[in-house]
Design a protein around this motif. Sequence first.
Motif, PDB file in Angstrom:
ATOM      1  N   CYS A 207      19.549  40.935  63.006  1.00  0.00           N
ATOM      2  CA  CYS A 207      20.315  40.467  63.877  1.00  0.00           C
ATOM      3  C   CYS A 207      20.265  38.931  63.667  1.00  0.00           C
ATOM      4  CB  CYS A 207      19.193  40.618  65.188  1.00  0.00           C
ATOM      5  SG  CYS A 207      17.832  40.140  64.918  1.00  0.00           S
ATOM      6  N   TYR A 208      20.231  38.531  62.390  1.00  0.00           N
ATOM      7  CA  TYR A 208      20.329  36.838  61.930  1.00  0.00           C
ATOM      8  C   TYR A 208      21.910  36.833  61.765  1.00  0.00           C
ATOM      9  CZ  TYR A 208      15.424  35.819  61.383  1.00  0.00           C
ATOM     10  OH  TYR A 208      14.003  35.607  61.391  1.00  0.00           O
ATOM     11  N   HIS A 209      22.611  36.942  62.821  1.00  0.00           N
ATOM     12  CA  HIS A 209      24.275  37.095  62.658  1.00  0.00           C
ATOM     13  C   HIS A 209      24.854  35.566  61.847  1.00  0.00           C
ATOM     14  CE1 HIS A 209      24.688  40.408  65.862  1.00  0.00           C
ATOM     15  NE2 HIS A 209      23.864  40.782  64.633  1.00  0.00           N
TER      16      HIS A 209
ATOM     17  N   ALA B  90       4.717  24.397  60.320  1.00  0.00           N
ATOM     18  CA  ALA B  90       5.663  25.450  59.791  1.00  0.00           C
ATOM     19  C   ALA B  90       6.410  25.596  61.005  1.00  0.00           C
ATOM     20  CB  ALA B  90       4.912  26.836  59.663  1.00  0.00           C
ATOM     21  N   THR B  91       6.287  25.687  62.199  1.00  0.00           N
ATOM     22  CA  THR B  91       7.254  25.656  63.284  1.00  0.00           C
ATOM     23  C   THR B  91       6.472  24.795  64.494  1.00  0.00           C
ATOM     24  OG1 THR B  91       6.159  27.714  64.183  1.00  0.00           O
ATOM     25  CG2 THR B  91       7.658  28.172  62.555  1.00  0.00           C
ATOM     26  N   PHE B  92       7.520  24.800  65.386  1.00  0.00           N
ATOM     27  CA  PHE B  92       6.809  24.393  66.729  1.00  0.00           C
ATOM     28  C   PHE B  92       6.240  25.629  67.441  1.00  0.00           C
ATOM     29  CE2 PHE B  92      11.047  25.834  68.151  1.00  0.00           C
ATOM     30  CZ  PHE B  92      10.701  26.509  69.458  1.00  0.00           C
TER      31      PHE B  92
ATOM     32  N   PRO C 165       0.723  26.468  62.747  1.00  0.00           N
ATOM     33  CA  PRO C 165       0.765  26.369  61.188  1.00  0.00           C
ATOM     34  C   PRO C 165       0.806  27.963  60.650  1.00  0.00           C
ATOM     35  CG  PRO C 165      -1.398  26.095  61.978  1.00  0.00           C
ATOM     36  CD  PRO C 165      -0.654  26.214  63.204  1.00  0.00           C
ATOM     37  N   ILE C 166       1.195  27.981  59.313  1.00  0.00           N
ATOM     38  CA  ILE C 166       1.109  29.268  58.663  1.00  0.00           C
ATOM     39  C   ILE C 166       0.370  28.804  57.386  1.00  0.00           C
ATOM     40  CG2 ILE C 166       2.668  30.936  57.438  1.00  0.00           C
ATOM     41  CD1 ILE C 166       4.824  30.434  59.371  1.00  0.00           C
ATOM     42  N   ILE C 167      -0.406  30.064  56.835  1.00  0.00           N
ATOM     43  CA  ILE C 167      -1.125  29.967  55.571  1.00  0.00           C
ATOM     44  C   ILE C 167      -0.543  31.082  54.864  1.00  0.00           C
ATOM     45  CG2 ILE C 167      -3.254  30.045  54.290  1.00  0.00           C
ATOM     46  CD1 ILE C 167      -4.687  28.970  56.943  1.00  0.00           C
TER      47      ILE C 167
ATOM     48  N   ILE D 254      21.363  14.154  58.159  1.00  0.00           N
ATOM     49  CA  ILE D 254      19.890  13.833  57.821  1.00  0.00           C
ATOM     50  C   ILE D 254      19.178  15.107  57.531  1.00  0.00           C
ATOM     51  CG2 ILE D 254      18.101  12.363  57.881  1.00  0.00           C
ATOM     52  CD1 ILE D 254      19.543  10.909  60.252  1.00  0.00           C
ATOM     53  N   GLY D 255      18.974  15.442  56.261  1.00  0.00           N
ATOM     54  CA  GLY D 255      18.239  16.527  56.355  1.00  0.00           C
ATOM     55  C   GLY D 255      18.829  17.765  55.669  1.00  0.00           C
ATOM     56  N   GLY D 256      18.303  18.229  54.593  1.00  0.00           N
ATOM     57  CA  GLY D 256      18.622  19.477  53.772  1.00  0.00           C
ATOM     58  C   GLY D 256      17.978  20.776  53.661  1.00  0.00           C
TER      59      GLY D 256
HETATM   60  C1  LIG Z   1       5.455  29.308  55.719  1.00  0.00           C
HETATM   61  C2  LIG Z   1       6.648  29.564  56.643  1.00  0.00           C
HETATM   62  C3  LIG Z   1       6.987  30.807  56.745  1.00  0.00           C
HETATM   63  C4  LIG Z   1       8.187  31.118  57.493  1.00  0.00           C
HETATM   64  N1  LIG Z   1       8.623  32.386  57.702  1.00  0.00           N
HETATM   65  C5  LIG Z   1       9.769  32.689  58.328  1.00  0.00           C
HETATM   66  C6  LIG Z   1      10.363  33.913  58.365  1.00  0.00           C
HETATM   67  O1  LIG Z   1       9.699  35.027  57.886  1.00  0.00           O
HETATM   68  N2  LIG Z   1      11.699  34.203  58.990  1.00  0.00           N
HETATM   69  C7  LIG Z   1      12.311  33.293  59.316  1.00  0.00           C
HETATM   70  O2  LIG Z   1      13.359  33.239  60.020  1.00  0.00           O
HETATM   71  N3  LIG Z   1      11.793  31.822  59.338  1.00  0.00           N
HETATM   72  C8  LIG Z   1      10.517  31.729  58.866  1.00  0.00           C
HETATM   73  N4  LIG Z   1      10.073  30.389  58.886  1.00  0.00           N
HETATM   74  C9  LIG Z   1      10.856  29.368  59.562  1.00  0.00           C
HETATM   75  C10 LIG Z   1      11.838  28.549  58.871  1.00  0.00           C
HETATM   76  O3  LIG Z   1      11.604  28.310  57.567  1.00  0.00           O
HETATM   77  C11 LIG Z   1      12.477  27.420  59.462  1.00  0.00           C
HETATM   78  O4  LIG Z   1      12.711  27.668  61.010  1.00  0.00           O
HETATM   79  C12 LIG Z   1      13.428  26.735  58.842  1.00  0.00           C
HETATM   80  O5  LIG Z   1      13.451  26.746  57.344  1.00  0.00           O
HETATM   81  C13 LIG Z   1      13.754  25.334  59.462  1.00  0.00           C
HETATM   82  O6  LIG Z   1      15.156  24.432  58.996  1.00  0.00           O
HETATM   83  P1  LIG Z   1      15.573  23.453  59.384  1.00  0.00           P
HETATM   84  O7  LIG Z   1      16.436  22.939  58.797  1.00  0.00           O
HETATM   85  O8  LIG Z   1      15.641  23.367  61.047  1.00  0.00           O
HETATM   86  O9  LIG Z   1      14.417  22.256  59.004  1.00  0.00           O
HETATM   87  P2  LIG Z   1      13.616  22.122  57.765  1.00  0.00           P
HETATM   88  O10 LIG Z   1      13.726  23.001  56.848  1.00  0.00           O
HETATM   89  O11 LIG Z   1      12.229  21.409  58.056  1.00  0.00           O
HETATM   90  O12 LIG Z   1      14.561  20.742  57.176  1.00  0.00           O
HETATM   91  C14 LIG Z   1      14.333  19.394  57.348  1.00  0.00           C
HETATM   92  C15 LIG Z   1      14.843  18.666  56.363  1.00  0.00           C
HETATM   93  O13 LIG Z   1      14.775  17.385  56.730  1.00  0.00           O
HETATM   94  C16 LIG Z   1      14.331  16.387  55.713  1.00  0.00           C
HETATM   95  N5  LIG Z   1      13.767  15.171  56.145  1.00  0.00           N
HETATM   96  C17 LIG Z   1      12.918  14.844  57.211  1.00  0.00           C
HETATM   97  N6  LIG Z   1      12.907  13.522  57.722  1.00  0.00           N
HETATM   98  C18 LIG Z   1      13.977  13.130  56.694  1.00  0.00           C
HETATM   99  C19 LIG Z   1      14.306  11.646  56.702  1.00  0.00           C
HETATM  100  N7  LIG Z   1      13.682  10.615  57.341  1.00  0.00           N
HETATM  101  N8  LIG Z   1      15.179  11.557  55.706  1.00  0.00           N
HETATM  102  C20 LIG Z   1      16.023  12.326  55.117  1.00  0.00           C
HETATM  103  N9  LIG Z   1      15.426  13.450  54.973  1.00  0.00           N
HETATM  104  C21 LIG Z   1      14.294  14.019  55.915  1.00  0.00           C
HETATM  105  C22 LIG Z   1      12.977  17.272  55.297  1.00  0.00           C
HETATM  106  O14 LIG Z   1      12.605  16.887  54.052  1.00  0.00           O
HETATM  107  C23 LIG Z   1      13.832  18.644  55.211  1.00  0.00           C
HETATM  108  O15 LIG Z   1      14.325  19.028  53.943  1.00  0.00           O
HETATM  109  C24 LIG Z   1       8.852  29.846  58.150  1.00  0.00           C
HETATM  110  C25 LIG Z   1       8.405  28.545  58.020  1.00  0.00           C
HETATM  111  C26 LIG Z   1       7.505  28.446  56.964  1.00  0.00           C
HETATM  112  C27 LIG Z   1       6.985  27.014  56.957  1.00  0.00           C
END
Ligand SMILES: Cc1cc2nc3c(=O)[nH]c(=O)nc-3n(C[C@H](O)[C@H](O)[C@H](O)COP(=O)(O)OP(=O)(O)OC[C@H]3O[C@@H](n4cnc5c(N)ncnc54)[C@H](O)[C@@H]3O)c2cc1C
Length: 443
Positions: free
Chosen positions: A62-64, A388-390, A297-299, A7-9
């Motif tokens: 370091c993002y291995h 944006a993050t926790f 949050p991030i803006i 679940i989640g892409g």
């Molecule tokens: C503005 C911004 C800037 C950032 N900058 C950086 C950076 O510079 N460097 C860095 O390393 N990281 C950065 N990050 C953090 C990084 O984007 C995240 O850590 C990473 O993308 C998280 O990936 P994930 O797969 O864990 O979660 P997500 O990307 O949130 O993927 C979860 C997926 O699950 C889907 N989903 C949720 N609920 C359901 C459901 N009920 N049914 C089906 N699908 C569902 C969502 O739609 C989503 O597509 C940034 C984040 C943001 C928002």
Amino acid sequence: MNEVLIIGGGFSGLAAGVALAEHGRGVRLLEQKPHLGGRARSFLDPATGSVVDNGQHIFMGCYHATIRFLSTIGTLGRVRFQQHLTVHFLERNGRLTVFQCPGLPSPWHVLLGVLRSGSFAFKEKLEVLRLGGLLQWAKAMHHGSEKLSVREWLTRLGQSERLQRNFWDLLCIAALNEDPTVASAALFEHVLRLALFTSPEDSCLAIPAVGLSDVYVDAATAYIRARGGQVESGRSVAGLLVSEGRCRGVRLSSGEEIEAEIVLSAVPSFQLAGLLPGELIRLEPFFAPVISLRPAPIISINLWFDRALTELDFVGLRGTTIQWLFNKGKILGLGENYVSLVLSGAHRHIGRSKEELLATALLELGDLFPEARKAELHHSLIIKERFATFSPTWEAEQVRPPARTPVRGLYLAGDWTATGLPATIESAVQSGYTAAGAILNDC
Ligand SMILES: Cc1cc2nc3c(=O)[nH]c(=O)nc-3n(C[C@H](O)[C@H](O)[C@H](O)COP(=O)(O)OP(=O)(O)OC[C@H]3O[C@@H](n4cnc5c(N)ncnc54)[C@H](O)[C@@H]3O)c2cc1C
């Protein structure tokens, strides 16, 4: 062999799907949105036709796990890595300095980089070297200090208020997306060791030369499909089917039920809360983080001008509300005068109107860049990512869960799980690989 229902892409779900497909496992990935990519995605801005990210993302040497993931799907070349760690800083009065590390083995690359940099006063160089020495040759975190905030920790280690404001705070907010007064010192220390004190290659920053989705979404999908897996967007999971301590599949928002013996949730913590049966959250302490983790949050303020403001790819800003400027027109090579400004850990600003944020950005740009005072603004696009993050506090670090859950057949991935890293792409990809490894091992 049993198909794995993911679940989640986002990065975590796709990395897990690729790792499972690589090992010949059947994969079916469901994404609720019409597009994949989650919190790291790009789209075409209708007004300008430009490729816009939901927020600028920086990678590191370091993002291995991420490098391995992108190599597997064949897109590593779409991310441009620096030869040596190089960061420019611009002060509000227009003074530009650079922090550049030479190609020496660690830790000498950082130590010499600090000594040669105009970004620090002489006394500050000694302070940075002192902290670097502690990280390299001693255990900087003393027993009992694990609960400290970054601010408390840096102050204990003799880092002056000015150096914290002009250097460490920028790094902390960029790496942890949280204010140093609440961010976990232990997590920051870990990140500093990984990023600055492992090898010069690990210290280098990297920026995608294409829109963020083009870095991984289509290539990962194609990789999974080529190995017989399915990737379905527009498929929203409404709940997990759990009975007698076992996950038996999912129920979609459409009411359809999909049976599966192995379910991997790769959704953010706050979205998992809505999928778990209520009594599981109440009675099973393992799932406590899904309600206790708080968002940060991030803006992003995207601006299109009639002229270029700078020749630099990106620059850290000192003494301003906005923290970083990315020269997107130059990075993407599309000949646009398009910049993206970043405001991370943006708790105090997320409630401000877009007009107010734009006014602040233009005022500050006018102080920072002479060209900005003469420039005409053609278009602006402000993106607020509230979740944006926790928020990586000391308390949050105590509750992040591993991939295996007490519910049989249910596994977790996502940047918020127990990777020991802040919520980043690397944390997401690592969590995807870890969950895939656990599934391959268990079932
Ligand atoms: C503005 C911004 C800037 C950032 N900058 C950086 C950076 O510079 N460097 C860095 O390393 N990281 C950065 N990050 C953090 C990084 O984007 C995240 O850590 C990473 O993308 C998280 O990936 P994930 O797969 O864990 O979660 P997500 O990307 O949130 O993927 C979860 C997926 O699950 C889907 N989903 C949720 N609920 C359901 C459901 N009920 N049914 C089906 N699908 C569902 C969502 O739609 C989503 O597509 C940034 C984040 C943001 C928002």
